[in-house]
Design a protein around this motif. Sequence first.
Motif, PDB file in Angstrom:
ATOM      1  N   UNK A 174       0.856  -1.190   0.000  1.00 31.59           N
ATOM      2  CA  UNK A 174       0.000   0.000   0.000  1.00 31.59           C
ATOM      3  C   UNK A 174       0.888   1.235   0.000  1.00 31.59           C
ATOM      4  N   UNK A 175       0.546   2.222  -0.838  1.00 36.20           N
ATOM      5  CA  UNK A 175       1.272   3.497  -0.822  1.00 36.20           C
ATOM      6  C   UNK A 175       0.278   4.607  -0.511  1.00 36.20           C
ATOM      7  N   UNK A 176       0.685   5.512   0.361  1.00 35.69           N
ATOM      8  CA  UNK A 176      -0.150   6.653   0.735  1.00 35.69           C
ATOM      9  C   UNK A 176       0.669   7.918   0.528  1.00 35.69           C
ATOM     10  N   UNK A 177       0.108   8.878  -0.202  1.00 34.26           N
ATOM     11  CA  UNK A 177       0.770  10.171  -0.412  1.00 34.26           C
ATOM     12  C   UNK A 177       0.138  11.207   0.501  1.00 34.26           C
ATOM     13  N   UNK A 178       0.974  11.913   1.266  1.00 31.43           N
ATOM     14  CA  UNK A 178       0.463  12.834   2.285  1.00 31.43           C
ATOM     15  C   UNK A 178       1.063  14.221   2.062  1.00 31.43           C
ATOM     16  N   UNK A 179       0.191  15.228   2.021  1.00 33.46           N
ATOM     17  CA  UNK A 179       0.642  16.606   1.857  1.00 33.46           C
ATOM     18  C   UNK A 179       0.993  17.197   3.214  1.00 33.46           C
ATOM     19  N   UNK A 180       2.071  17.989   3.261  1.00 32.73           N
ATOM     20  CA  UNK A 180       2.574  18.493   4.534  1.00 32.73           C
ATOM     21  C   UNK A 180       1.909  19.775   4.993  1.00 32.73           C
ATOM     22  N   UNK A 181       2.540  20.893   4.709  1.00 35.97           N
ATOM     23  CA  UNK A 181       2.082  22.179   5.240  1.00 35.97           C
ATOM     24  C   UNK A 181       1.092  22.829   4.269  1.00 35.97           C
ATOM     25  N   UNK A 182      -0.188  22.506   4.426  1.00 41.14           N
ATOM     26  CA  UNK A 182      -1.196  22.948   3.450  1.00 41.14           C
ATOM     27  C   UNK A 182      -1.288  24.469   3.370  1.00 41.14           C
ATOM     28  N   UNK A 183      -1.271  25.142   4.526  1.00 41.29           N
ATOM     29  CA  UNK A 183      -1.392  26.613   4.509  1.00 41.29           C
ATOM     30  C   UNK A 183      -0.172  27.246   3.847  1.00 41.29           C
ATOM     31  N   UNK A 184       1.008  26.701   4.129  1.00 42.44           N
ATOM     32  CA  UNK A 184       2.226  27.268   3.538  1.00 42.44           C
ATOM     33  C   UNK A 184       2.328  26.947   2.048  1.00 42.44           C
ATOM     34  N   UNK A 185       1.842  25.756   1.640  1.00 41.29           N
ATOM     35  CA  UNK A 185       1.797  25.429   0.208  1.00 41.29           C
ATOM     36  C   UNK A 185       0.917  26.436  -0.522  1.00 41.29           C
ATOM     37  N   UNK A 186      -0.227  26.752   0.070  1.00 40.89           N
ATOM     38  CA  UNK A 186      -1.150  27.697  -0.565  1.00 40.89           C
ATOM     39  C   UNK A 186      -0.541  29.094  -0.621  1.00 40.89           C
ATOM     40  N   UNK A 187       0.280  29.432   0.379  1.00 42.60           N
ATOM     41  CA  UNK A 187       0.894  30.768   0.433  1.00 42.60           C
ATOM     42  C   UNK A 187       2.213  30.832  -0.329  1.00 42.60           C
TER      43      UNK A 187
END
Length: 318
Positions: free
Chosen positions: A64-77
Motif C-alpha cells: 500500500x502506498x499513501x501520499x500525504x501533503x505536509x504544510x497545506x497553509x504554507x503550500x497555498x501561500x
Amino acid sequence: MRSTLTVPRSSLVAPRVVGRYSQAREGNLVLVFGGIHGNEVSGVLALRAVFRHLEATRPSFRGKVVGISGNLAALAAGQRFIDNDLNRHWDAEGIRRLRGQSPETPSSSEDREALQLLQTIDAELGEDGPWTDRIFVDLHATSAGGGGFSIIHDAEANREIAARMHLPLIFGIEKKLQSTLMSHLYDRGMNGVVFEGGRIGSQEAIDVHTAGLWTLLTSLGCLHPKDVPDYRYQINRMIDAAEGLPKAVRTIYRHRIDPEDRFRMLPGYRNFQPVLKDQHLGDDAYGPVLAPLDALLLMPLYQEQGSEGFFLVEAVDY
Ligand SMILES: [Zn+2]
C-alpha cells in the motif's frame, strides 16, 4: 540553464491525503510526505503524477502506498512556513504538547498542520495491516542546485531504501537536527529517508522526485516495471542525478543562524561543491563568514526562511 517553474498556488491547495493505492494486503506499507516545507512543491507534484497514473491504469500492486501533503497553509501561500518550521515539531515533548492541544484552537498555523499530520500518521500506522515493513519517504527540495540526495539515520535498512533510489547518503545531519518528522517516524518503528530532489522551483526536482518514487515502488516489489511509465527513463534519471557525487558523506559542521545574524550566502554555491578552509562563503551582521575547514558544501541557504546557513560534509567510504 536554470529553468524556473511557475506553479499556480491555487493548484497546491491540496487535500491532506494526495492518494492511497493498494491492490493486495501483503507486502510493504509506504508513506510518502511532500510539502512539509510549503515552498518545496516538487514532492506534492510528484505524488500527484504518481497517483494520477496509478488511478488511471489500476495496475496490480503488492502493498500500500499513501501520499500525504505536509504544510497545506504554507503550500497555498508559497512559503516555507507560516509561523514556524513544521519540520521541528516532532520530538517527544513536541508530540505530547500537540496531543494536548485543541484542534480548534492550535497555538500556531504549524501546530494545526502537525496535529492533523499526526492524526493521519496514527490512522495509517494504527490500521492492522499485514505489512512486512513500514517505510517512509519525506520529499524535500533545496534552495541551491546540485543533485538529489538522501538524509538518513545510519542503519542498514535506511541505507537500503536510499540505494533503491540510487541516492547519495548524508550521514549525521539527523544528529544535528532534532525534532524532525524523520526522527518521529523512526521512533515509531518505520524505516525511511528524507529525499532531497533538487533545487526549489525547478522541473528537475519534480522529475527526480517522480522518478525516485517509481524506482522505489518497483524495487520494493510493489509494482511490476511494465506498469511504470517509461521504467528505463525513471531508473536512468536517478542514476544521472547522482552522477559525479560521492556515494556517502558525513556531516562535520552546521552553520546555525538566527534572523538577527542577517546571514547572506554568496551567490553561486551548489550542493557538494568543494570549499577550502577560510574560503569566503557568506556575510552576516558580524562580517565575512569563512569556511572553518576544507570540506564539501551542502544545502547553502538561498531563501529568506531557514535556521542553517549551510552544512559542511566530507566523503566517507561506503
Ligand atoms: Zn524541506
